[in-house]
Design a protein around this motif. Structure first.
Motif, PDB file in Angstrom:
ATOM      1  N   ASP A   1     -11.491 -10.631   5.788  1.00 12.41           N
ATOM      2  CA  ASP A   1     -10.165 -10.795   5.189  1.00 12.41           C
ATOM      3  C   ASP A   1      -9.673  -9.498   4.563  1.00 12.41           C
ATOM      4  O   ASP A   1      -8.539  -9.076   4.776  1.00 12.41           O
ATOM      5  N   GLU A   2     -10.530  -8.882   3.762  1.00  7.54           N
ATOM      6  CA  GLU A   2     -10.028  -7.801   2.918  1.00  7.54           C
ATOM      7  C   GLU A   2     -10.153  -6.425   3.556  1.00  7.54           C
ATOM      8  O   GLU A   2      -9.470  -5.492   3.157  1.00  7.54           O
TER       9      GLU A   2
ATOM     10  N   ASP B   1     -10.263  -6.309   7.027  1.00  9.08           N
ATOM     11  CA  ASP B   1      -9.691  -6.511   8.350  1.00  9.08           C
ATOM     12  C   ASP B   1     -10.695  -6.293   9.477  1.00  9.08           C
ATOM     13  O   ASP B   1     -10.315  -5.877  10.562  1.00  9.08           O
TER      14      ASP B   1
ATOM     15  N   SER C   1     -13.990 -10.228  14.865  1.00  9.77           N
ATOM     16  CA  SER C   1     -15.216 -10.687  15.520  1.00  9.77           C
ATOM     17  C   SER C   1     -15.914  -9.572  16.274  1.00  9.77           C
ATOM     18  O   SER C   1     -17.136  -9.528  16.339  1.00  9.77           O
ATOM     19  N   MET C   2     -15.127  -8.683  16.872  1.00 12.52           N
ATOM     20  CA  MET C   2     -15.749  -7.602  17.624  1.00 12.52           C
ATOM     21  C   MET C   2     -16.469  -6.639  16.679  1.00 12.52           C
ATOM     22  O   MET C   2     -17.588  -6.189  16.955  1.00 12.52           O
TER      23      MET C   2
ATOM     24  N   ASN D   1     -20.458  -5.866  16.683  1.00 11.63           N
ATOM     25  CA  ASN D   1     -20.959  -4.483  16.643  1.00 11.63           C
ATOM     26  C   ASN D   1     -21.863  -4.274  15.427  1.00 11.63           C
ATOM     27  O   ASN D   1     -22.867  -3.554  15.506  1.00 11.63           O
TER      28      ASN D   1
ATOM     29  N   ARG E   1      -3.829 -14.184  -1.975  1.00 12.82           N
ATOM     30  CA  ARG E   1      -4.754 -13.635  -0.983  1.00 12.82           C
ATOM     31  C   ARG E   1      -4.346 -12.218  -0.591  1.00 12.82           C
ATOM     32  O   ARG E   1      -5.175 -11.318  -0.491  1.00 12.82           O
TER      33      ARG E   1
ATOM     34  N   ARG F   1      -5.229  -9.544  -3.115  1.00 15.42           N
ATOM     35  CA  ARG F   1      -6.652  -9.170  -3.168  1.00 15.42           C
ATOM     36  C   ARG F   1      -7.002  -8.094  -2.145  1.00 15.42           C
ATOM     37  O   ARG F   1      -8.038  -7.447  -2.246  1.00 15.42           O
ATOM     38  N   ILE F   2      -6.160  -7.942  -1.129  1.00 18.25           N
ATOM     39  CA  ILE F   2      -6.451  -6.966  -0.068  1.00 18.25           C
ATOM     40  C   ILE F   2      -6.183  -5.565  -0.602  1.00 18.25           C
ATOM     41  O   ILE F   2      -5.071  -5.251  -1.027  1.00 18.25           O
TER      42      ILE F   2
ATOM     43  N   VAL G   1      -3.647  -3.081   5.690  1.00 17.05           N
ATOM     44  CA  VAL G   1      -4.230  -4.389   6.013  1.00 17.05           C
ATOM     45  C   VAL G   1      -3.373  -5.501   5.422  1.00 17.05           C
ATOM     46  O   VAL G   1      -3.137  -6.540   6.042  1.00 17.05           O
TER      47      VAL G   1
ATOM     48  N   ARG H   1      -0.385  -6.190   7.566  1.00 16.54           N
ATOM     49  CA  ARG H   1      -0.708  -6.998   8.756  1.00 16.54           C
ATOM     50  C   ARG H   1      -0.759  -8.476   8.390  1.00 16.54           C
ATOM     51  O   ARG H   1      -0.241  -9.329   9.106  1.00 16.54           O
TER      52      ARG H   1
ATOM     53  N   HIS I   1      -3.915 -10.201  15.294  1.00 23.36           N
ATOM     54  CA  HIS I   1      -3.250  -8.915  15.146  1.00 23.36           C
ATOM     55  C   HIS I   1      -4.179  -7.758  15.450  1.00 23.36           C
ATOM     56  O   HIS I   1      -5.396  -7.880  15.361  1.00 23.36           O
TER      57      HIS I   1
ATOM     58  N   GLU J   1      -5.762  -7.533  21.534  1.00 19.56           N
ATOM     59  CA  GLU J   1      -6.543  -6.310  21.306  1.00 19.56           C
ATOM     60  C   GLU J   1      -5.798  -5.142  21.920  1.00 19.56           C
ATOM     61  O   GLU J   1      -5.020  -5.320  22.867  1.00 19.56           O
TER      62      GLU J   1
ATOM     63  N   ARG K   1      -9.496  -0.349  22.950  1.00 23.66           N
ATOM     64  CA  ARG K   1     -10.442  -0.722  21.888  1.00 23.66           C
ATOM     65  C   ARG K   1     -11.864  -0.242  22.238  1.00 23.66           C
ATOM     66  O   ARG K   1     -12.348  -0.482  23.344  1.00 23.66           O
TER      67      ARG K   1
ATOM     68  N   PRO L   1     -15.853   0.952  20.001  1.00 25.21           N
ATOM     69  CA  PRO L   1     -16.744   0.568  21.109  1.00 25.21           C
ATOM     70  C   PRO L   1     -16.743  -0.942  21.312  1.00 25.21           C
ATOM     71  O   PRO L   1     -16.596  -1.695  20.368  1.00 25.21           O
TER      72      PRO L   1
ATOM     73  N   GLU M   1     -12.291 -14.973  22.707  1.00 27.53           N
ATOM     74  CA  GLU M   1     -11.938 -15.020  21.291  1.00 27.53           C
ATOM     75  C   GLU M   1     -10.835 -16.055  21.045  1.00 27.53           C
ATOM     76  O   GLU M   1     -10.855 -16.769  20.043  1.00 27.53           O
TER      77      GLU M   1
END
Lengths: 84, 209
Positions: A33-34, A36, A39-40, A44, B31, B34-35, B40, B43, B90, B110, B114, B116, B152
């Protein structure tokens, strides 16, 4: 030992997500969340942790890796003991 | 079966552009606050505000009145009983949002470049790795990123969080199957332009829930 694991997790994080500066990581913040991470990034990270610490993390345990503190606690109980 | 009438929005993420803030709920603002990273945060705000805009059209109310919350597994979801399902994805520069009625839905976007990518063995099924062997090297990156977005998207639509092994989502052309289940997903490639790849996965609500 815990300090070493924390350092390895931070190094792995810095490797997969260079924008996550090591000294800024809030140990209890949700990395997805924070910071960003997605899953990838997480997959990794799992690969990196396996290479660095020799720990296989099964998919059902991925949620433990969502915070730095959670990852360190989880890995601490699973890192192979070099003395044995 | 294809999810008819899916509503899609693709919105560029513009650093510093947090105009969507005005329509966010208190929980979303908390929320967002907090970022730590402004980029980010933008987004997140762009994604939520875009989703509120689409849902507002469906529900016939202003975006700020959409009862949008977060499910137990962290996905955006309406807090009232509804046939509507939604998904947000995103990259650093693009938000993709989908809203559809009566279908479970997941989207993933994606960047094509992207890297690795995780080791193939960690997320491709044996059959997918076999097919990949037949793909010429110059095309591999695109095939891999496209396959990733398909898997995904299915995992996001399943809503079981991070615990679903991507290897178990078998992607073949326009469909995906979940190993050891009868769950079948229709895949649609979304028109994102040359720098991105995005896939929408859907299945009728009744067959997967």
């Amino acid at each position: 030992m815990t300090t070493d694991i924390r350092a390895e997790v931070l190094a792995a994080l810095a490797d997969i997500a260079p924008e996550v500066a090591e000294d800024e990581v809030d140990p209890t913040a949700d990395l997805l969340d924070e910071y960003d991470l997605d899953s990838m990034d997480l997959l990794n990270l799992v690969t990196q942790l396996n290479q660095r610490l020799g720990v296989e993390v099964p998919e059902e345990d991925y949620p433990h890796l969502r915070t730095l503190d959670g990852a360190v606690a989880y890995l601490s109980s699973r890192v192979p003991d070099p003395a044995t | 079966m294809i999810a008819a009438g899916a509503h899609l929005a693709m919105v560029p993420v513009v650093p510093g552009q947090d105009a969507g803030w005005a329509c966010l709920s208190t929980a979303e603002r908390t929320r967002a606050t907090r970022i730590g990273s402004a980029d980010v945060r933008t987004r997140f705000v762009t994604g939520r505000a875009t989703l509120r805009g689409l849902l507002a059209l469906e529900l016939g109310c202003p975006p700020e009145d959409v009862p949008l919350g977060t499910s137990a597994d962290g996905r955006p979801a309406l807090l009232t009983p509804t046939p509507l399902r939604c998904s947000i994805s995103h990259t650093a520069d693009l938000v993709v949002v989908a809203v559809v009625a009566d279908f479970e839905v997941g989207v993933d976007v994606e960047r094509l470049d992207r890297a690795p990518l995780p080791p193939a063995a960690s997320w491709l099924s044996p059959a997918e790795r076999c097919r990949l062997d037949g793909v010429p090297e110059p095309d591999r990156q695109a095939v891999l990123v496209r396959t990733w977005t398909a898997k995904e998207a299915v995992v996001k639509a399943l809503g079981r969080g991070l615990g679903v092994p991507l290897r178990d989502v078998e992607v073949d052309g326009t469909h995906a199957r979940l190993a050891a289940t009868t769950s079948t997903w229709r895949l649609a490639r979304l028109p994102t332009g040359p720098e991105h790849v995005a896939t929408l996965a859907s299945t009728p609500v009744t067959s997967s829930t």
